[in-house]
Design an enzyme around this catalytic site. Structure first.
Site, PDB file in Angstrom:
ATOM      1  CB  ILE A 109      -0.970  -0.016   1.200  1.00  0.00           C
ATOM      2  CG1 ILE A 109      -2.038  -1.083   1.013  1.00  0.00           C
ATOM      3  CG2 ILE A 109      -1.627   1.345   1.383  1.00  0.00           C
ATOM      4  CD1 ILE A 109      -2.907  -1.306   2.228  1.00  0.00           C
ATOM      5  CG  ASP A 110       3.033   2.608   3.367  1.00  0.00           C
ATOM      6  OD1 ASP A 110       1.951   3.221   3.326  1.00  0.00           O
ATOM      7  OD2 ASP A 110       3.555   2.211   4.420  1.00  0.00           O
ATOM      8  CB  ALA A 111       5.079   0.103  -2.754  1.00  0.00           C
TER       9      ALA A 111
END
Length: 91
Positions: free
Chosen positions: A65-67
């Site tokens: 998700i952060d990527a």
């Protein structure tokens, strides 16, 4: 329109697009992480013996998700500093 006006409009619309990319990307990432972590806590409360397996999957998905958000920030920075749309302007 003159080339200077077109360049100004392209930069203005690019700025709006960059703001939307970063803002909506951050909103989506935060909502996704919040929902996922709340479901992890619910699952861990119901079956504590599955917590190690669930925790590994949560950390993997947190990274994914952060990527996706970091990729959106990278694209926004690309459009901010090396805007390919400005190269189509007439000279």
């Amino acid at each position: 329109m003159e080339a200077a006006q077109l360049a100004t409009m392209i930069q203005a619309y690019t700025g709006v697009g960059i703001g939307l990319m970063i803002g909506l990307g951050a909103l989506g990432a935060c909502v996704g992480v919040g929902i996922m972590c709340s479901r992890f806590l619910e699952g861990a409360a119901r079956q504590p013996e599955l917590m190690p397996q669930l925790q590994a999957k949560v950390f993997l998905l947190l990274g994914l998700i952060d990527a996706s958000y970091i990729i959106a920030v990278g694209l926004a920075m690309f459009f901010a500093f090396a805007n390919p749309l400005l190269s189509v302007l007439p000279k």
